[in-house]
Write a protein that holds these residues in place. Structure first.
Motif, PDB file in Angstrom:
ATOM      1  N   LYS A 124       0.909  -1.181  -0.144  1.00 23.91           N
ATOM      2  CA  LYS A 124       0.065  -0.067  -0.082  1.00 23.91           C
ATOM      3  C   LYS A 124       0.810   1.279   0.208  1.00 23.91           C
ATOM      4  CE  LYS A 124      -3.842   2.316   2.090  1.00 23.91           C
ATOM      5  NZ  LYS A 124      -3.422   3.789   2.095  1.00 23.91           N
ATOM      6  N   LEU A 167       1.985   2.197  -3.573  1.00 19.08           N
ATOM      7  CA  LEU A 167       0.974   3.121  -4.138  1.00 19.08           C
ATOM      8  C   LEU A 167       0.836   4.456  -3.542  1.00 19.08           C
ATOM      9  CD1 LEU A 167      -1.849   0.530  -4.595  1.00 19.08           C
ATOM     10  CD2 LEU A 167      -0.043   0.983  -5.985  1.00 19.08           C
ATOM     11  N   THR A 176       1.688   7.809  -5.664  1.00 12.83           N
ATOM     12  CA  THR A 176       0.684   8.898  -5.989  1.00 12.83           C
ATOM     13  C   THR A 176       1.130  10.079  -5.662  1.00 12.83           C
ATOM     14  OG1 THR A 176      -1.046   7.345  -5.052  1.00 12.83           O
ATOM     15  CG2 THR A 176      -1.512   9.734  -5.006  1.00 12.83           C
ATOM     16  N   LEU A 192       0.390  -6.097  -7.303  1.00 16.41           N
ATOM     17  CA  LEU A 192       0.074  -4.870  -7.844  1.00 16.41           C
ATOM     18  C   LEU A 192      -0.318  -4.733  -9.365  1.00 16.41           C
ATOM     19  CD1 LEU A 192       2.038  -2.483  -5.559  1.00 16.41           C
ATOM     20  CD2 LEU A 192      -0.301  -3.216  -4.990  1.00 16.41           C
ATOM     21  N   TRP A 202      -3.207  -2.201 -11.084  1.00 19.94           N
ATOM     22  CA  TRP A 202      -2.758  -1.003  -9.998  1.00 19.94           C
ATOM     23  C   TRP A 202      -1.415  -0.255 -10.184  1.00 19.94           C
ATOM     24  CZ3 TRP A 202      -4.996  -2.933  -4.984  1.00 19.94           C
ATOM     25  CH2 TRP A 202      -6.362  -3.261  -5.188  1.00 19.94           C
ATOM     26  N   ILE A 223       1.953   4.231 -11.505  1.00 18.20           N
ATOM     27  CA  ILE A 223       0.827   3.927 -10.917  1.00 18.20           C
ATOM     28  C   ILE A 223      -0.376   4.171 -11.846  1.00 18.20           C
ATOM     29  CG2 ILE A 223       0.349   6.285  -9.790  1.00 18.20           C
ATOM     30  CD1 ILE A 223      -0.708   4.600  -7.277  1.00 18.20           C
ATOM     31  N   THR A 224      -1.410   3.440 -11.814  1.00 19.34           N
ATOM     32  CA  THR A 224      -2.647   3.703 -12.977  1.00 19.34           C
ATOM     33  C   THR A 224      -3.619   4.533 -11.913  1.00 19.34           C
ATOM     34  OG1 THR A 224      -3.614   1.668 -12.093  1.00 19.34           O
ATOM     35  CG2 THR A 224      -2.121   1.532 -13.941  1.00 19.34           C
ATOM     36  N   ASP A 238      -6.686   3.456 -11.508  1.00 21.30           N
ATOM     37  CA  ASP A 238      -7.217   2.568 -10.595  1.00 21.30           C
ATOM     38  C   ASP A 238      -6.100   2.343  -9.407  1.00 21.30           C
ATOM     39  OD1 ASP A 238      -9.584   2.008 -11.511  1.00 21.30           O
ATOM     40  OD2 ASP A 238      -9.056   0.019 -12.375  1.00 21.30           O
ATOM     41  N   GLY A 239      -4.899   2.452  -9.533  1.00 24.03           N
ATOM     42  CA  GLY A 239      -4.164   2.151  -8.356  1.00 24.03           C
ATOM     43  C   GLY A 239      -4.394   3.507  -7.506  1.00 24.03           C
ATOM     44  N   ALA A 268      -7.434   3.023  -5.712  1.00 23.56           N
ATOM     45  CA  ALA A 268      -7.201   1.988  -4.685  1.00 23.56           C
ATOM     46  C   ALA A 268      -6.943   2.431  -3.136  1.00 23.56           C
ATOM     47  CB  ALA A 268      -6.525   0.820  -5.131  1.00 23.56           C
ATOM     48  N   THR A 269      -6.193   3.399  -3.415  1.00 31.42           N
ATOM     49  CA  THR A 269      -5.548   3.951  -2.003  1.00 31.42           C
ATOM     50  C   THR A 269      -6.910   4.677  -1.160  1.00 31.42           C
ATOM     51  OG1 THR A 269      -5.057   6.063  -3.035  1.00 31.42           O
ATOM     52  CG2 THR A 269      -3.424   4.243  -2.964  1.00 31.42           C
ATOM     53  N   VAL A 291     -11.920  -1.865  -7.693  1.00 35.67           N
ATOM     54  CA  VAL A 291     -12.294  -0.434  -6.998  1.00 35.67           C
ATOM     55  C   VAL A 291     -13.378  -0.323  -7.653  1.00 35.67           C
ATOM     56  CG1 VAL A 291     -11.322   1.806  -6.801  1.00 35.67           C
ATOM     57  CG2 VAL A 291      -9.876   0.073  -7.347  1.00 35.67           C
TER      58      VAL A 291
END
Length: 313
Positions: A14, A17, A21, A71, A76, A86-87, A89-90, A93-94, A113
């Protein structure tokens, strides 16, 4: 209460990600090594995870690099040649799975997600936090091994050598040809003429261009979780013959082909039958594991020591 390796690994996933981000918000491009270093700095290893494996790699680091495949599978994270991305969706997801338990459950179950989850945006006045792994984020530039200077014979010299050799052979053979035509040549004359031609031709041999080469290691191994399939006594052991690659002098690449069952595999390139010098994804020294999603059958892996990277087909 101390968390288990599994719990810590999900926390670090996590965090991977989260770090990526933050990089999107700040516009900073982070390579794989920097992201992993930050994740392990924010979620430190416990005593078991800090134990060094045979190659000097902490057990927890190896576990994390392998787990990042989850991942990718979830959609993600994208691992590319230029780094990790990071996508959307990734990033979402956070937000959708904000705590470690919900994040782990979603990742294990393949839970998508929720469609109404927004893409998180940077808080007002956001400044990327000071790195917890600042001391390790600087990745030293890889020094290129010195190249041997290729000695190339000039074209004129090569042509001259060939011309002289041809003329010497012609001069030596001509008397024999004349003697045969006249019916006067003896076996002794012929025997004397042939060595003379060889000796004259060898007085100035042809000098072709040398091949430009790069100094190579003594041995290169594919050390990974498929070594036992190749016949080695154990996995992740670069010292065994079954893990060694073959060097192709023509294209200066190390190669190994093998029949592998369908599955997901991870591995590294280890030099000289030890972990002292090893390369992972993107040719990074002691970097993340290479990954292979294999449909089954023959696979060939090539290692280029000039770039420290691989190709798979």
């Amino acid at each position: 209460m101390a968390k288990s390796t599994a719990e810590n690994t999900y926390l670090r996933l996590k965090t991977v990600l989260d770090v990526l981000t933050e990089g999107v918000w700040s516009g900073d491009a982070l390579n794989a090594g920097q992201v992993l270093a930050e994740a392990t700095a924010r979620v430190p290893f416990n005593e078991h995870e800090a134990e060094l494996l045979s190659g000097g790699i902490p057990r927890g680091h190896k576990t994390l690099t392998s787990a990042t495949a989850k991942l990718v599978k979830a959609g993600w994270l994208i691992k590319g040649r230029s780094g990790w991305t990071i996508t959307e969706d990734g990033m979402r997801a956070t937000v959708a799975f904000p705590d470690a338990d919900s994040f782990a459950a979603a990742l294990d179950a393949g839970t998508p997600v929720p469609a109404d989850t927004p893409v998180p945006t940077a808080p007002e006045g956001f400044v990327r936090p000071v790195s917890a792994a600042a001391a390790t984020l600087e990745v030293p530039a890889k020094e290129e091994a010195p190249k041997k200077t290729a000695r190339k014979a000039p074209a004129k010299k090569a042509a001259s050598a060939v011309g002289k050799a041809a003329k010497a052979i012609e001069d030596a053979v001509e008397p024999v040809v004349k003697a045969v035509r006249k019916g006067k040549a003896s076996a002794k004359d012929k025997a004397a003429a042939a060595p003379a031609a060889e000796t004259s031709a060898a007085t100035e041999p042809f000098e072709g261009p040398d091949v430009e080469t790069l100094p190579q290691p003594e041995a290169v191994a594919l050390a990974g979780d498929f070594n036992t399939i190749l016949g080695a006594p154990e996995n992740w052991a670069p010292q065994y013959d079954e893990a060694q690659m073959e060097f192709d002098f023509l294209d200066q690449l190390w190669k190994k082909s093998a029949e592998l069952p369908a599955g997901f595999y991870t591995f590294k390139i280890a030099l000289n039958r030890s972990w002292t010098e090893n390369y992972g994804a993107f040719g990074t020294f002691d970097g993340p594991n290479h990954e292979l999603h294999h449909a089954g059958g023959k696979v060939t892996i090539r290692y280029n020591h000039a770039t420290r990277d691989i190709t798979i087909n």
